[in-house]
Design an enzyme around this catalytic site. Structure first.
Site, mmCIF file in Angstrom:
data_model
loop_
_atom_site.group_PDB
_atom_site.id
_atom_site.type_symbol
_atom_site.label_atom_id
_atom_site.label_comp_id
_atom_site.label_asym_id
_atom_site.label_seq_id
_atom_site.Cartn_x
_atom_site.Cartn_y
_atom_site.Cartn_z
ATOM 1 N N SER A 1 0.835 -1.192 0.000
ATOM 2 C CA SER A 1 0.000 0.000 0.000
ATOM 3 C C SER A 1 0.878 1.253 0.000
ATOM 4 O O SER A 1 1.603 1.480 -0.961
ATOM 5 C CB SER A 1 -0.961 -0.039 1.203
ATOM 6 O OG SER A 1 -1.984 0.908 1.067
ATOM 7 N N HIS B 1 -4.109 -1.691 -4.472
ATOM 8 C CA HIS B 1 -5.531 -1.996 -4.248
ATOM 9 C C HIS B 1 -6.364 -1.765 -5.511
ATOM 10 O O HIS B 1 -7.496 -1.262 -5.459
ATOM 11 C CB HIS B 1 -6.102 -1.140 -3.117
ATOM 12 C CG HIS B 1 -5.272 -1.139 -1.874
ATOM 13 N ND1 HIS B 1 -4.958 -2.286 -1.180
ATOM 14 C CD2 HIS B 1 -4.673 -0.108 -1.200
ATOM 15 C CE1 HIS B 1 -4.208 -1.966 -0.136
ATOM 16 N NE2 HIS B 1 -4.009 -0.660 -0.128
#
Length: 240
Positions: free
Chosen positions: A129, A164
């Site tokens: 992330s 993501h």
């Protein structure tokens, strides 16, 4: 003549913080330059969250590696000690959280420069992330609330990164629009479950712990839009 080690980066769409099978972390450790590597977890993006640190310590035990943690919000190391510590690591593993805050704190403490030096010396840099976003020239982030472009990374990986890609509403369309408009340069979009290893800026290997998870190369199409190209990923299994 001494040959410089390859400068390696790994982008992770999972790992100890999200997955129970540890497949991506096992794959990652398999690329460390030492059999029992020194692995430093950097939880800056989460504000050095204690629960995140404990999860790392539970996942990375002394049987697999020599684990360590770099905490900056209650920093204890001097500048010289910080440099010595980071340059001694075989793997620097950066956790998720707020990408913009991560970069600001690193620059305040000079960690950005030290990570660049470690990268040049062969330390494997990686993260999930925000910990994937930070290495590129720019990234797709929710650091400011709504999804937006952050053209302000460390630049150790050419182009941009979007994590993501399939896991959060709006990620795909927003990143495609950013690349199409030039707000972000062409780059890499990771679906959750994917791992991508780069050597000297070029993709060296792509893997996945989930059969349907994919890695995409996203580029402008020359007509005001953007095109995505799926990259083949090797499926990781427990047997490996």
């Amino acid at each position: 003549m001494v040959t410089a080690p390859p400068r390696r980066l790994a982008l992770l769409g999972g790992g100890f913080s999200t997955d129970d099978d540890r497949l991506l972390d096992g794959w990652l450790l398999g690329h460390a330059r030492a059999g029992r590597p020194k692995v430093c977890f950097v939880p800056t993006a989460s504000g050095d969250a204690p629960a995140y640190i404990e999860k790392f310590r539970a996942a990375f035990g002394p049987d697999d590696c020599e684990p360590g943690v770099l905490a900056l919000f209650q920093r204890e190391l001097s500048d010289d000690e910080l440099r010595t510590f980071l340059l001694a690591q075989d793997v620097v593993y950066v956790g998720g959280g707020n990408t913009a805050n991560l970069l600001a704190v690193w620059r305040t403490h000079g960690v950005d420069r030290l990570l660049g030096e470690a990268h040049d010396r062969g330390t494997l840099l990686c993260g999930i992330s925000a910990g994937a976003n930070c290495w590129a020239q720019g990234s797709h982030t929710d650091s400011f609330g709504p999804l937006t472009s952050l053209p302000d990374g460390l630049g150790l990986l050419p182009g941009s990164v979007c994590p993501h890609y399939d896991g959060e509403p709006g990620r795909r369309s927003s990143y495609l629009a950013a690349v199409a408009s030039g707000a972000l340069p062409a780059g890499w979009a990771l679906e959750d479950g994917v791992g991508a290893l780069f050597a000297d800026g070029a993709l060296a290997e792509a893997v996945t712990r989930a059969p349907r998870a994919r890695l995409f190369r996203v580029e402008p199409d020359g007509q005001g839009g953007a095109v995505e190209r799926a990259v083949p990923c090797r499926l990781l299994t427990e047997a490996q």
